[in-house]
Design a protein around this motif. Sequence first.
Motif, PDB file in Angstrom:
ATOM      1  N   VAL A   1       5.459   9.066  -4.375  1.00 59.46           N
ATOM      2  CA  VAL A   1       4.849   8.993  -3.047  1.00 59.46           C
ATOM      3  C   VAL A   1       5.686   9.795  -2.062  1.00 59.46           C
ATOM      4  O   VAL A   1       6.910   9.901  -2.201  1.00 59.46           O
ATOM      5  CB  VAL A   1       4.723   7.527  -2.568  1.00 59.46           C
TER       6      VAL A   1
ATOM      7  N   PHE B   1       0.399  10.837  -3.045  1.00 59.09           N
ATOM      8  CA  PHE B   1       0.843   9.850  -4.044  1.00 59.09           C
ATOM      9  C   PHE B   1       0.177  10.115  -5.384  1.00 59.09           C
ATOM     10  O   PHE B   1      -0.947  10.620  -5.455  1.00 59.09           O
ATOM     11  CB  PHE B   1       0.559   8.419  -3.574  1.00 59.09           C
TER      12      PHE B   1
ATOM     13  N   PHE C   1       1.208   5.446  -9.081  1.00 64.31           N
ATOM     14  CA  PHE C   1       2.171   4.800  -8.184  1.00 64.31           C
ATOM     15  C   PHE C   1       1.694   3.408  -7.781  1.00 64.31           C
ATOM     16  O   PHE C   1       2.490   2.485  -7.634  1.00 64.31           O
ATOM     17  CB  PHE C   1       2.396   5.654  -6.930  1.00 64.31           C
ATOM     18  N   LEU C   2       0.404   3.234  -7.599  1.00 66.22           N
ATOM     19  CA  LEU C   2      -0.147   1.943  -7.225  1.00 66.22           C
ATOM     20  C   LEU C   2      -0.298   1.048  -8.448  1.00 66.22           C
ATOM     21  O   LEU C   2      -0.393   1.531  -9.584  1.00 66.22           O
ATOM     22  CB  LEU C   2      -1.510   2.132  -6.558  1.00 66.22           C
ATOM     23  N   ASP C   3      -0.326  -0.260  -8.213  1.00 62.35           N
ATOM     24  CA  ASP C   3      -0.521  -1.175  -9.331  1.00 62.35           C
ATOM     25  C   ASP C   3      -1.959  -1.099  -9.825  1.00 62.35           C
ATOM     26  O   ASP C   3      -2.855  -0.617  -9.116  1.00 62.35           O
ATOM     27  CB  ASP C   3      -0.169  -2.611  -8.920  1.00 62.35           C
TER      28      ASP C   3
ATOM     29  N   THR D   1      -5.549  -0.033  -7.961  1.00 63.85           N
ATOM     30  CA  THR D   1      -6.243   1.153  -8.458  1.00 63.85           C
ATOM     31  C   THR D   1      -7.696   0.831  -8.797  1.00 63.85           C
ATOM     32  O   THR D   1      -8.608   1.602  -8.474  1.00 63.85           O
ATOM     33  CB  THR D   1      -5.524   1.699  -9.704  1.00 63.85           C
TER      34      THR D   1
ATOM     35  N   THR E   1      10.952   0.820  -2.779  1.00 56.41           N
ATOM     36  CA  THR E   1       9.805   1.329  -3.530  1.00 56.41           C
ATOM     37  C   THR E   1       8.673   0.310  -3.567  1.00 56.41           C
ATOM     38  O   THR E   1       7.496   0.660  -3.385  1.00 56.41           O
ATOM     39  CB  THR E   1      10.229   1.695  -4.966  1.00 56.41           C
ATOM     40  N   ALA E   2       9.016  -0.963  -3.798  1.00 52.98           N
ATOM     41  CA  ALA E   2       7.996  -2.012  -3.823  1.00 52.98           C
ATOM     42  C   ALA E   2       7.310  -2.134  -2.462  1.00 52.98           C
ATOM     43  O   ALA E   2       6.087  -2.304  -2.383  1.00 52.98           O
ATOM     44  CB  ALA E   2       8.617  -3.345  -4.228  1.00 52.98           C
TER      45      ALA E   2
ATOM     46  N   ARG F   1       4.885   0.650  -2.059  1.00 53.45           N
ATOM     47  CA  ARG F   1       3.698   0.435  -2.893  1.00 53.45           C
ATOM     48  C   ARG F   1       2.742  -0.553  -2.224  1.00 53.45           C
ATOM     49  O   ARG F   1       1.517  -0.334  -2.201  1.00 53.45           O
ATOM     50  CB  ARG F   1       4.128  -0.064  -4.274  1.00 53.45           C
ATOM     51  N   HIS F   2       3.277  -1.617  -1.668  1.00 57.43           N
ATOM     52  CA  HIS F   2       2.421  -2.611  -1.011  1.00 57.43           C
ATOM     53  C   HIS F   2       1.782  -2.035   0.258  1.00 57.43           C
ATOM     54  O   HIS F   2       0.593  -2.261   0.522  1.00 57.43           O
ATOM     55  CB  HIS F   2       3.234  -3.857  -0.672  1.00 57.43           C
TER      56      HIS F   2
ATOM     57  N   SER G   1      -0.898   0.327  -0.640  1.00 59.90           N
ATOM     58  CA  SER G   1      -2.048  -0.408  -1.157  1.00 59.90           C
ATOM     59  C   SER G   1      -2.943  -0.886  -0.025  1.00 59.90           C
ATOM     60  O   SER G   1      -4.174  -0.813  -0.112  1.00 59.90           O
ATOM     61  CB  SER G   1      -1.581  -1.604  -1.995  1.00 59.90           C
TER      62      SER G   1
END
Length: 294
Positions: A27, A103, A107-109, A113, A160-161, A164-165, A168
């Motif tokens: 990202v 991104f 990268f996304l969960d 996705t 990083t987490a 990602r959130h 999202s």
Amino acid sequence: MVKNRHAGVEGIPETPFTAPAGTPAGVEVLSLSDLRSRVPARRLAEPQRPDFHHLLALTSGTLWHTVDFAAHALEPGCWLWVRPGQVHAWGDLTRAEGILILFQQDFLDTATTAAARTDDPHAPALLRPLPDDAAALRRAAEHLTAEFHALGHLPLDVHTAALRHLLSVLVLRLAHLTEPAGPPTAEPGAAYLRFRAAVEKDFTQTRQVEDYARTLGYSARTLSRATLAATGLGAKEFIDRRVVLEAKRLLAHSDRTAARIADHLGFSSATHFSKYFHKHTGQTPIAFRDIVRG
């Protein structure tokens, strides 16, 4: 960091994703000013096929941006979503400022996705949210930007987490804008999703619905019903549109001859390809190339 990797005079420039040094892989958040200072305007104006997502929102000015032959007029408040594999080209960036979020698909969960349908190559590129949605998107983008530039304030895995959130949230809100107006529609079924993935993988190998049905373990009728419910198109038309799109991309953005494009797309001869292209577009391949190149 964005770097161009040219595929030679016969191909479409490929753009791989490379994370800036010291930042989480997958990202990047940057301003259009950053982009202008990093990449020459001449290169940005060239068509390119990235293997990652672009989310673009202007904060001031205007910008024309082309995605697979569709020219989009961007202004503050709207968003542009360019997906992996689509061919796009930047317009004049000197009159625009904004935020660009890049991104990679993984990268996304997986739950995000799937819920945001980030792998849908047929989703609309230009999104015009209503004022309340636009404000929420702006806040989400600002929070993501602040976290991206706060590298070192948290352990890298926590940073990083958080990214990602936050991404999202933004992606899910944007995906909500792509939903058609009117009564809620059913989620695309497994048959259609598997068929879409198979077509993306094998459209240069076969254009027959029966071949996909055999490979996937469905009947041709089941695939046609599933595709019609999800897209409004029959399965054969869905395949043909994908083949024609790739043919247009190669004719417009590469120097391959029509014969070589025909071979790449799995046609037995240039004549067969020309007849097929004319049937679906009303133009010969050479006429299309001449027009689109001006």
